[in-house]
Motif scaffolding. Structure first.
Motif, PDB file in Angstrom:
ATOM      1  N   ALA A 142       0.258  -1.521   0.046  1.00  0.00           N
ATOM      2  CA  ALA A 142       0.116   0.158   0.278  1.00  0.00           C
ATOM      3  C   ALA A 142       1.029   1.358  -0.145  1.00  0.00           C
ATOM      4  O   ALA A 142       0.712   1.841  -0.655  1.00  0.00           O
ATOM      5  CB  ALA A 142      -0.531  -0.546   1.212  1.00  0.00           C
ATOM      6  N   ALA A 143       2.244   1.301   0.522  1.00  0.00           N
ATOM      7  CA  ALA A 143       2.589   2.152   0.432  1.00  0.00           C
ATOM      8  C   ALA A 143       3.345   3.080  -0.657  1.00  0.00           C
ATOM      9  O   ALA A 143       3.968   3.663  -1.146  1.00  0.00           O
ATOM     10  CB  ALA A 143       3.756   2.812   2.110  1.00  0.00           C
ATOM     11  N   ALA A 144       4.025   1.655  -1.298  1.00  0.00           N
ATOM     12  CA  ALA A 144       4.272   1.100  -2.147  1.00  0.00           C
ATOM     13  C   ALA A 144       3.393   2.683  -3.543  1.00  0.00           C
ATOM     14  O   ALA A 144       3.857   2.531  -4.260  1.00  0.00           O
ATOM     15  CB  ALA A 144       5.188   0.146  -2.909  1.00  0.00           C
ATOM     16  N   LEU A 145       2.492   1.587  -3.541  1.00  0.00           N
ATOM     17  CA  LEU A 145       1.244   2.329  -4.773  1.00  0.00           C
ATOM     18  C   LEU A 145       0.915   3.927  -4.346  1.00  0.00           C
ATOM     19  O   LEU A 145       0.741   4.175  -5.418  1.00  0.00           O
ATOM     20  CB  LEU A 145       0.538   1.310  -3.805  1.00  0.00           C
ATOM     21  N   ARG A 146       0.692   4.253  -2.350  1.00  0.00           N
ATOM     22  CA  ARG A 146       0.281   5.138  -2.539  1.00  0.00           C
ATOM     23  C   ARG A 146       1.698   6.580  -2.556  1.00  0.00           C
ATOM     24  O   ARG A 146       1.825   7.402  -3.279  1.00  0.00           O
ATOM     25  CB  ARG A 146       0.329   5.790  -1.631  1.00  0.00           C
ATOM     26  N   ALA A 147       2.547   5.847  -2.844  1.00  0.00           N
ATOM     27  CA  ALA A 147       3.458   6.699  -3.617  1.00  0.00           C
ATOM     28  C   ALA A 147       4.066   6.682  -4.776  1.00  0.00           C
ATOM     29  O   ALA A 147       4.042   7.884  -5.001  1.00  0.00           O
ATOM     30  CB  ALA A 147       5.174   6.267  -2.671  1.00  0.00           C
ATOM     31  N   ALA A 148       3.821   6.216  -5.611  1.00  0.00           N
ATOM     32  CA  ALA A 148       3.790   5.990  -6.781  1.00  0.00           C
ATOM     33  C   ALA A 148       2.383   7.393  -8.083  1.00  0.00           C
ATOM     34  O   ALA A 148       2.286   7.978  -8.003  1.00  0.00           O
ATOM     35  CB  ALA A 148       3.450   4.162  -6.927  1.00  0.00           C
ATOM     36  N   GLU A 149       1.475   6.764  -6.506  1.00  0.00           N
ATOM     37  CA  GLU A 149       0.641   7.543  -7.116  1.00  0.00           C
ATOM     38  C   GLU A 149       0.555   8.819  -7.201  1.00  0.00           C
ATOM     39  O   GLU A 149      -0.103  10.149  -7.765  1.00  0.00           O
ATOM     40  CB  GLU A 149      -1.733   7.268  -6.666  1.00  0.00           C
ATOM     41  N   ILE A 150       1.414   9.422  -5.629  1.00  0.00           N
ATOM     42  CA  ILE A 150       1.050  11.094  -4.879  1.00  0.00           C
ATOM     43  C   ILE A 150       2.617  11.777  -5.827  1.00  0.00           C
ATOM     44  O   ILE A 150       2.411  12.753  -5.828  1.00  0.00           O
ATOM     45  CB  ILE A 150       0.910  10.801  -3.865  1.00  0.00           C
ATOM     46  N   GLY A 151       2.700  10.769  -6.792  1.00  0.00           N
ATOM     47  CA  GLY A 151       4.518  10.758  -6.852  1.00  0.00           C
ATOM     48  C   GLY A 151       5.269  11.773  -5.372  1.00  0.00           C
ATOM     49  O   GLY A 151       5.952  12.854  -5.986  1.00  0.00           O
ATOM     50  N   ALA A 152       5.359  10.256  -4.558  1.00  0.00           N
ATOM     51  CA  ALA A 152       6.247  10.538  -3.646  1.00  0.00           C
ATOM     52  C   ALA A 152       7.615  10.464  -4.310  1.00  0.00           C
ATOM     53  O   ALA A 152       8.122  10.010  -4.778  1.00  0.00           O
ATOM     54  CB  ALA A 152       5.836   9.908  -2.634  1.00  0.00           C
ATOM     55  N   ASP A 153       8.982  11.767  -3.526  1.00  0.00           N
ATOM     56  CA  ASP A 153       9.654  11.646  -4.252  1.00  0.00           C
ATOM     57  C   ASP A 153      10.842  10.517  -4.013  1.00  0.00           C
ATOM     58  O   ASP A 153      11.596  10.077  -3.548  1.00  0.00           O
ATOM     59  CB  ASP A 153      10.705  12.660  -3.548  1.00  0.00           C
ATOM     60  N   VAL A 154      10.177   9.724  -2.119  1.00  0.00           N
ATOM     61  CA  VAL A 154      11.289   8.566  -1.300  1.00  0.00           C
ATOM     62  C   VAL A 154       9.910   7.935  -0.959  1.00  0.00           C
ATOM     63  O   VAL A 154       8.551   8.510  -0.424  1.00  0.00           O
ATOM     64  CB  VAL A 154      12.143   9.211  -0.891  1.00  0.00           C
ATOM     65  N   ILE A 155      10.331   6.464   0.046  1.00  0.00           N
ATOM     66  CA  ILE A 155       9.632   6.661   1.062  1.00  0.00           C
ATOM     67  C   ILE A 155      10.388   6.077   2.307  1.00  0.00           C
ATOM     68  O   ILE A 155      11.269   5.803   1.740  1.00  0.00           O
ATOM     69  CB  ILE A 155       8.868   5.063   0.077  1.00  0.00           C
ATOM     70  N   PHE A 156      10.473   6.990   3.486  1.00  0.00           N
ATOM     71  CA  PHE A 156      11.059   5.995   4.411  1.00  0.00           C
ATOM     72  C   PHE A 156      10.092   5.282   5.198  1.00  0.00           C
ATOM     73  O   PHE A 156       8.458   5.267   5.776  1.00  0.00           O
ATOM     74  CB  PHE A 156      10.565   7.518   4.753  1.00  0.00           C
ATOM     75  N   LYS A 157      10.832   4.200   5.508  1.00  0.00           N
ATOM     76  CA  LYS A 157      10.260   3.085   6.296  1.00  0.00           C
ATOM     77  C   LYS A 157      10.667   3.075   8.090  1.00  0.00           C
ATOM     78  O   LYS A 157      11.935   2.954   8.275  1.00  0.00           O
ATOM     79  CB  LYS A 157      10.103   1.742   5.606  1.00  0.00           C
ATOM     80  N   ALA A 158      10.558   3.076   9.189  1.00  0.00           N
ATOM     81  CA  ALA A 158      10.419   3.688   9.747  1.00  0.00           C
ATOM     82  C   ALA A 158      10.013   2.507  10.601  1.00  0.00           C
ATOM     83  O   ALA A 158       9.035   1.607  10.696  1.00  0.00           O
ATOM     84  CB  ALA A 158       9.504   4.839  10.927  1.00  0.00           C
ATOM     85  N   THR A 159      11.435   1.267  11.510  1.00  0.00           N
ATOM     86  CA  THR A 159      11.322  -0.013  11.356  1.00  0.00           C
ATOM     87  C   THR A 159      12.166   0.204  13.410  1.00  0.00           C
ATOM     88  O   THR A 159      12.082   1.339  13.901  1.00  0.00           O
ATOM     89  CB  THR A 159      12.070  -0.819  11.449  1.00  0.00           C
ATOM     90  N   SER A 160      11.800  -1.444  13.740  1.00  0.00           N
ATOM     91  CA  SER A 160      12.642  -0.986  14.647  1.00  0.00           C
ATOM     92  C   SER A 160      13.937  -1.169  15.040  1.00  0.00           C
ATOM     93  O   SER A 160      14.487  -1.514  15.989  1.00  0.00           O
ATOM     94  CB  SER A 160      11.951  -2.520  15.620  1.00  0.00           C
ATOM     95  N   VAL A 161      14.772  -1.785  13.672  1.00  0.00           N
ATOM     96  CA  VAL A 161      15.925  -1.478  13.312  1.00  0.00           C
ATOM     97  C   VAL A 161      16.098  -0.326  12.705  1.00  0.00           C
ATOM     98  O   VAL A 161      15.924   0.186  12.063  1.00  0.00           O
ATOM     99  CB  VAL A 161      16.495  -3.050  12.919  1.00  0.00           C
ATOM    100  N   ASP A 162      17.514  -0.178  12.972  1.00  0.00           N
ATOM    101  CA  ASP A 162      18.176   0.840  12.284  1.00  0.00           C
ATOM    102  C   ASP A 162      19.176   0.579  11.101  1.00  0.00           C
ATOM    103  O   ASP A 162      19.812   1.325  10.508  1.00  0.00           O
ATOM    104  CB  ASP A 162      19.701   1.691  13.447  1.00  0.00           C
ATOM    105  N   GLY A 163      18.594  -0.104   9.986  1.00  0.00           N
ATOM    106  CA  GLY A 163      18.950  -0.334   8.559  1.00  0.00           C
ATOM    107  C   GLY A 163      18.499  -1.539   8.213  1.00  0.00           C
ATOM    108  O   GLY A 163      18.029  -2.447   8.891  1.00  0.00           O
ATOM    109  N   VAL A 164      18.946  -1.824   7.350  1.00  0.00           N
ATOM    110  CA  VAL A 164      19.072  -3.202   6.396  1.00  0.00           C
ATOM    111  C   VAL A 164      20.157  -4.367   6.724  1.00  0.00           C
ATOM    112  O   VAL A 164      21.802  -3.288   6.797  1.00  0.00           O
ATOM    113  CB  VAL A 164      18.650  -3.100   5.083  1.00  0.00           C
ATOM    114  N   TYR A 165      19.877  -5.484   7.091  1.00  0.00           N
ATOM    115  CA  TYR A 165      21.482  -5.695   7.830  1.00  0.00           C
ATOM    116  C   TYR A 165      21.106  -7.003   6.824  1.00  0.00           C
ATOM    117  O   TYR A 165      20.126  -7.945   6.371  1.00  0.00           O
ATOM    118  CB  TYR A 165      21.518  -6.466   9.422  1.00  0.00           C
TER     119      TYR A 165
END
Length: 234
Positions: A142-165
């Motif tokens: 849903a986040a990816a879809l809405r970001a594309a629909e509204i023309g967002a420049d970036v998606i910020f995904k807030a999680t419980s870890v500080d990045g991708v491992y």
């Protein structure tokens, strides 16, 4: 990375803080404070919120529920979270609109793309609830879809870890964190960023994703201001 229109993806689990279930008022208050602090900047903010702190569709399926029914229950949980976040933001003086993919006109607007964009252009925060409105799709999709629909420049995904491992850092102390990753690397390695549908949609529409920790104080404010946080997927 400085962006004018951004989409912030918040998991439902993030909203429960240390409570283990439901909503943590301290987390909501802090989220509202950080968003308020950037509200005078030239940044348009849309938010997609999950519902895992109340009900997760796949958990219902594990109990033997029909998948479509369980997913619709999960969508309703996201509406509860969206209304709570809206209330916290408006108590801070941030004009906010909730739009839902399932019509609940008594409590929120139905999702209409052009209306959402108009709200953003007027400086309002728009919270998208009820996922895509269809079962079998995650709130990441849903986040990816809405970001594309509204023309967002970036998606910020807030999680419980500080990045991708390269492995779960909670289980493997030797896990290595990535500063940057390409979409195809995420898909090939099966890394826990977003589900494959969401990653593919971001790749097709060239929407970068920044994965960062919600638990580190001030991180949302830093991310929205374009400061370097977490891992960039591009």
């Amino acid at each position: 990375m400085s962006s004018r229109r951004v989409l912030l993806k918040l998991s439902g689990e993030a909203l429960m803080g240390k409570k283990g279930y439901g909503l943590d008022s301290e987390v909501l208050t802090d989220l509202a404070r950080q968003i308020y602090n950037v509200s005078n900047e030239d940044i348009q903010i849309a938010i997609v919120v999950g519902g895992g702190n109340i009900f997760r569709g796949l958990s219902g399926v594990a109990l033997g529920m029909d998948r479509a029914t369980a997913d619709h229950m999960g969508m309703l949980a996201t509406v509860i979270n969206a209304l709570a976040l809206q209330d916290a933001l408006e108590r801070r003086g941030v004009q906010t609109r909730v739009q839902t993919a399932i019509e609940i006109r008594e409590v929120a607007e139905p999702y209409i793309r052009r209306r959402a964009i108009r709200h953003l252009e007027k400086g309002r925060v728009v919270i998208f609830a009820a996922g895509t409105g269809s079962p079998y799709f995650t709130t990441d999709t849903a986040a990816a879809l809405r970001a594309a629909e509204i023309g967002a420049d970036v998606i910020f995904k807030a999680t419980s870890v500080d990045g991708v491992y390269n492995a779960d850092p909670k289980l493997n102390p030797g896990a290595v964190k990535f500063d940057k990753l390409k979409y195809m690397d995420v898909l090939k390695e099966g890394l826990s960023v977003m589900d494959t549908t969401a990653i593919s949609m971001c790749m097709d529409n060239k929407i970068p994703i920044v994965v960062f920790s919600l638990l580190e104080p001030g991180n949302i404010e830093k991310a929205l201001k374009g400061e370097k946080v977490g891992t960039l997927v591009y």
